[in-house]
Design a protein around this motif. Structure first.
Motif, PDB file in Angstrom:
ATOM      1  N   ILE A  37      -2.389   8.600  -3.296  1.00  0.00           N
ATOM      2  CA  ILE A  37      -2.050   7.502  -2.390  1.00  0.00           C
ATOM      3  C   ILE A  37      -0.717   7.791  -1.716  1.00  0.00           C
ATOM      4  CG2 ILE A  37      -1.571   5.028  -2.195  1.00  0.00           C
ATOM      5  CD1 ILE A  37      -3.183   4.715  -4.845  1.00  0.00           C
ATOM      6  N   SER A  38      -0.719   7.866  -0.402  1.00  0.00           N
ATOM      7  CA  SER A  38       0.529   8.019   0.354  1.00  0.00           C
ATOM      8  C   SER A  38       1.038   6.643   0.752  1.00  0.00           C
ATOM      9  CB  SER A  38       0.299   8.860   1.615  1.00  0.00           C
ATOM     10  OG  SER A  38       0.190  10.225   1.295  1.00  0.00           O
ATOM     11  N   VAL A  39       2.332   6.421   0.613  1.00  0.00           N
ATOM     12  CA  VAL A  39       2.957   5.173   1.042  1.00  0.00           C
ATOM     13  C   VAL A  39       3.797   5.495   2.275  1.00  0.00           C
ATOM     14  CG1 VAL A  39       4.440   3.250   0.392  1.00  0.00           C
ATOM     15  CG2 VAL A  39       3.022   4.367  -1.343  1.00  0.00           C
ATOM     16  N   ALA A  40       3.398   4.938   3.410  1.00  0.00           N
ATOM     17  CA  ALA A  40       4.034   5.276   4.685  1.00  0.00           C
ATOM     18  C   ALA A  40       4.550   4.019   5.375  1.00  0.00           C
ATOM     19  CB  ALA A  40       3.038   6.005   5.590  1.00  0.00           C
ATOM     20  N   SER A  41       5.344   4.223   6.422  1.00  0.00           N
ATOM     21  CA  SER A  41       5.848   3.118   7.242  1.00  0.00           C
ATOM     22  C   SER A  41       6.071   3.644   8.654  1.00  0.00           C
ATOM     23  CB  SER A  41       7.149   2.541   6.670  1.00  0.00           C
ATOM     24  OG  SER A  41       8.181   3.514   6.707  1.00  0.00           O
ATOM     25  N   SER A  86      -4.210  12.956   1.454  1.00  0.00           N
ATOM     26  CA  SER A  86      -4.336  11.839   0.518  1.00  0.00           C
ATOM     27  C   SER A  86      -5.709  11.188   0.627  1.00  0.00           C
ATOM     28  CB  SER A  86      -3.251  10.800   0.797  1.00  0.00           C
ATOM     29  OG  SER A  86      -1.961  11.376   0.729  1.00  0.00           O
ATOM     30  N   ASP A  87      -6.083  10.480  -0.435  1.00  0.00           N
ATOM     31  CA  ASP A  87      -7.341   9.738  -0.415  1.00  0.00           C
ATOM     32  C   ASP A  87      -7.183   8.392   0.282  1.00  0.00           C
ATOM     33  OD1 ASP A  87      -8.561  11.763  -2.002  1.00  0.00           O
ATOM     34  OD2 ASP A  87      -7.637  10.872  -3.780  1.00  0.00           O
ATOM     35  N   GLY A  88      -5.973   7.884   0.315  1.00  0.00           N
ATOM     36  CA  GLY A  88      -5.712   6.600   0.950  1.00  0.00           C
ATOM     37  C   GLY A  88      -4.249   6.450   1.303  1.00  0.00           C
ATOM     38  N   VAL A  89      -3.989   5.637   2.325  1.00  0.00           N
ATOM     39  CA  VAL A  89      -2.619   5.384   2.776  1.00  0.00           C
ATOM     40  C   VAL A  89      -2.324   3.899   2.669  1.00  0.00           C
ATOM     41  CG1 VAL A  89      -0.974   5.548   4.687  1.00  0.00           C
ATOM     42  CG2 VAL A  89      -2.742   7.320   4.405  1.00  0.00           C
ATOM     43  N   LEU A  90      -1.236   3.564   1.981  1.00  0.00           N
ATOM     44  CA  LEU A  90      -0.714   2.197   1.991  1.00  0.00           C
ATOM     45  C   LEU A  90       0.376   2.151   3.052  1.00  0.00           C
ATOM     46  CD1 LEU A  90      -0.298   1.056  -1.718  1.00  0.00           C
ATOM     47  CD2 LEU A  90      -1.869   0.143  -0.019  1.00  0.00           C
ATOM     48  N   TYR A  91       0.225   1.249   3.992  1.00  0.00           N
ATOM     49  CA  TYR A  91       1.165   1.196   5.111  1.00  0.00           C
ATOM     50  C   TYR A  91       2.099   0.005   4.932  1.00  0.00           C
ATOM     51  CZ  TYR A  91       2.726   2.454   9.759  1.00  0.00           C
ATOM     52  OH  TYR A  91       3.479   2.899  10.817  1.00  0.00           O
ATOM     53  N   VAL A  92       3.392   0.290   4.831  1.00  0.00           N
ATOM     54  CA  VAL A  92       4.407  -0.748   4.594  1.00  0.00           C
ATOM     55  C   VAL A  92       4.981  -1.216   5.925  1.00  0.00           C
ATOM     56  CG1 VAL A  92       6.601  -1.278   3.478  1.00  0.00           C
ATOM     57  CG2 VAL A  92       4.971   0.255   2.355  1.00  0.00           C
ATOM     58  N   VAL A  93       5.012  -2.532   6.108  1.00  0.00           N
ATOM     59  CA  VAL A  93       5.495  -3.127   7.352  1.00  0.00           C
ATOM     60  C   VAL A  93       6.578  -4.152   7.044  1.00  0.00           C
ATOM     61  CG1 VAL A  93       4.869  -4.505   9.379  1.00  0.00           C
ATOM     62  CG2 VAL A  93       3.264  -2.805   8.484  1.00  0.00           C
ATOM     63  N   ASP A  94       7.694  -4.057   7.736  1.00  0.00           N
ATOM     64  CA  ASP A  94       8.751  -5.059   7.650  1.00  0.00           C
ATOM     65  C   ASP A  94       8.275  -6.301   8.397  1.00  0.00           C
ATOM     66  OD1 ASP A  94      10.988  -6.686   8.065  1.00  0.00           O
ATOM     67  OD2 ASP A  94      12.363  -5.000   8.255  1.00  0.00           O
ATOM     68  N   ALA A  95       7.919  -7.351   7.649  1.00  0.00           N
ATOM     69  CA  ALA A  95       7.324  -8.542   8.251  1.00  0.00           C
ATOM     70  C   ALA A  95       8.276  -9.266   9.194  1.00  0.00           C
ATOM     71  CB  ALA A  95       6.846  -9.500   7.162  1.00  0.00           C
ATOM     72  N   LYS A  96       9.572  -9.056   9.023  1.00  0.00           N
ATOM     73  CA  LYS A  96      10.545  -9.769   9.854  1.00  0.00           C
ATOM     74  C   LYS A  96      10.855  -9.036  11.156  1.00  0.00           C
ATOM     75  CE  LYS A  96      13.065 -12.150   6.145  1.00  0.00           C
ATOM     76  NZ  LYS A  96      14.391 -12.329   5.496  1.00  0.00           N
ATOM     77  N   ASN A  97      10.979  -7.717  11.077  1.00  0.00           N
ATOM     78  CA  ASN A  97      11.537  -6.978  12.213  1.00  0.00           C
ATOM     79  C   ASN A  97      10.605  -5.962  12.851  1.00  0.00           C
ATOM     80  OD1 ASN A  97      14.168  -8.207  11.785  1.00  0.00           O
ATOM     81  ND2 ASN A  97      14.329  -6.879   9.988  1.00  0.00           N
ATOM     82  N   HIS A 108      -6.593   7.824   5.962  1.00  0.00           N
ATOM     83  CA  HIS A 108      -7.475   6.714   5.602  1.00  0.00           C
ATOM     84  C   HIS A 108      -6.615   5.544   5.123  1.00  0.00           C
ATOM     85  CE1 HIS A 108     -10.691   4.349   4.133  1.00  0.00           C
ATOM     86  NE2 HIS A 108     -10.603   4.698   2.872  1.00  0.00           N
ATOM     87  N   VAL A 109      -6.321   4.618   6.021  1.00  0.00           N
ATOM     88  CA  VAL A 109      -5.449   3.487   5.694  1.00  0.00           C
ATOM     89  C   VAL A 109      -6.254   2.458   4.903  1.00  0.00           C
ATOM     90  CG1 VAL A 109      -3.948   1.687   6.593  1.00  0.00           C
ATOM     91  CG2 VAL A 109      -4.090   3.889   7.777  1.00  0.00           C
ATOM     92  N   ILE A 110      -5.885   2.262   3.641  1.00  0.00           N
ATOM     93  CA  ILE A 110      -6.635   1.346   2.776  1.00  0.00           C
ATOM     94  C   ILE A 110      -6.019  -0.041   2.713  1.00  0.00           C
ATOM     95  CG2 ILE A 110      -7.594   3.184   1.350  1.00  0.00           C
ATOM     96  CD1 ILE A 110      -5.443   2.512  -0.758  1.00  0.00           C
ATOM     97  N   GLY A 111      -4.799  -0.192   3.234  1.00  0.00           N
ATOM     98  CA  GLY A 111      -4.188  -1.512   3.188  1.00  0.00           C
ATOM     99  C   GLY A 111      -2.789  -1.517   3.765  1.00  0.00           C
ATOM    100  N   VAL A 112      -2.298  -2.726   3.999  1.00  0.00           N
ATOM    101  CA  VAL A 112      -0.962  -2.924   4.542  1.00  0.00           C
ATOM    102  C   VAL A 112      -0.167  -3.791   3.570  1.00  0.00           C
ATOM    103  CG1 VAL A 112       0.384  -3.943   6.419  1.00  0.00           C
ATOM    104  CG2 VAL A 112      -1.741  -2.729   6.929  1.00  0.00           C
ATOM    105  N   VAL A 113       1.022  -3.337   3.233  1.00  0.00           N
ATOM    106  CA  VAL A 113       1.930  -4.108   2.384  1.00  0.00           C
ATOM    107  C   VAL A 113       3.002  -4.715   3.279  1.00  0.00           C
ATOM    108  CG1 VAL A 113       3.585  -4.038   0.487  1.00  0.00           C
ATOM    109  CG2 VAL A 113       1.541  -2.594   0.411  1.00  0.00           C
ATOM    110  N   LEU A 114       3.065  -6.034   3.297  1.00  0.00           N
ATOM    111  CA  LEU A 114       4.059  -6.735   4.106  1.00  0.00           C
ATOM    112  C   LEU A 114       5.324  -6.933   3.283  1.00  0.00           C
ATOM    113  CD1 LEU A 114       1.804  -9.441   5.796  1.00  0.00           C
ATOM    114  CD2 LEU A 114       2.594  -7.277   6.766  1.00  0.00           C
TER     115      LEU A 114
END
Length: 236
Positions: free
Chosen positions: A34-38, A172-183, A202-208
């Motif tokens: 799992i890759s964690v990207a932004s 990676s098998d999946g990417v978790l994409y981190v997003v700054d919910a404020k900015n 393969h983006v499997i989800g977004v973490v706010l």
């Protein structure tokens, strides 16, 4: 319960929920790496990667966390461990078939509950991060890691800043994409996610991250994170 312990409990609950979402996203295919990207730096992806790896290690054995953000490494700071030797050193010495535990840059962290997390920090700075991360040797390194670890969490570089993250997300098998919910700039986020997808990610989800606690009903959490599926899981 003391405030500090309560806050830690809240954070752990959030990441346990995130872990559950990842587990349910594996109905059709296994997600091991799992890759964690932004989009840009300072959106909290390294914190998400570290906490997710810690919570994964609480349930599963043989969990590996790798700091692949070679231009702006921070995993060693968050985990309070040495970065004297790490990924770049291992890649330079890598030999096919040799266990990763044979290399100096592989460290183990034991938490209060007794669980163990294996960590590979970024290592020595190199002048060509893109070439290192996109090399065939990096691909073979991850193949070896797959043989030795049940889950591999990668702290990837920001997508908009550099192309370093593209080969990692593709491997990676999946990417978790981190997003700054404020900015966050929604257009840049959308463009970056589309760029990942076009290149095989393969983006499997977004973490706010940095979610306004007063907006609790909207995001489902009041603690600072939310989870939204892409192709899998519950959509927000």
């Amino acid at each position: 319960m003391a405030k500090k312990k309560r806050n830690q409990f809240d954070v752990d609950e959030i990441y346990r929920s995130l872990r559950t979402n990842i587990e349910f996203s594996q109905m059709d295919e296994e997600i091991q790496v799992i890759s964690v990207a932004s989009t840009i730096p300072n959106e909290g992806k390294s914190s998400v990667a570290c906490n997710l790896a810690r919570i994964m290690a609480a349930k599963y054995k043989n969990v590996l966390l790798i700091d692949c953000d070679l231009r702006n490494a921070s995993v060693h700071k968050m985990m309070k461990i040495s970065n004297r030797s790490g990924l770049t050193n291992i890649i330079a010495q890598f030999q096919d078939g040799l266990s990763l535990h044979s290399y100096e840059g592989v460290q183990e962290i034991q938490f209060e509950g007794g669980q163990t997390l294996t960590v590979i920090t970024s290592g020595h700075k190199v002048p060509n991060p893109s070439e290192v991360l996109g090399s065939k040797r990096m691909g073979r390194f991850l193949e070896q890691a797959r043989k030795e670890f049940g889950y591999i969490i990668i702290d990837s570089p920001p997508v908009l800043v550099t192309s370093d993250s593209i080969p990692l997300c593709n491997l990676s098998d999946g990417v978790l994409y981190v997003v700054d919910a404020k900015n966050a700039d929604k257009r840049k986020v959308k463009a970056s996610i589309n760029d990942l997808k076009r290149n095989g990610g393969h983006v499997i989800g977004v973490v706010l991250n940095k979610v306004d606690m007063s907006d609790e009903k909207r995001y489902g959490y009041g603690y600072g994170y939310g989870y939204g599926g892409d192709d899998h899981g519950k959509k927000k």
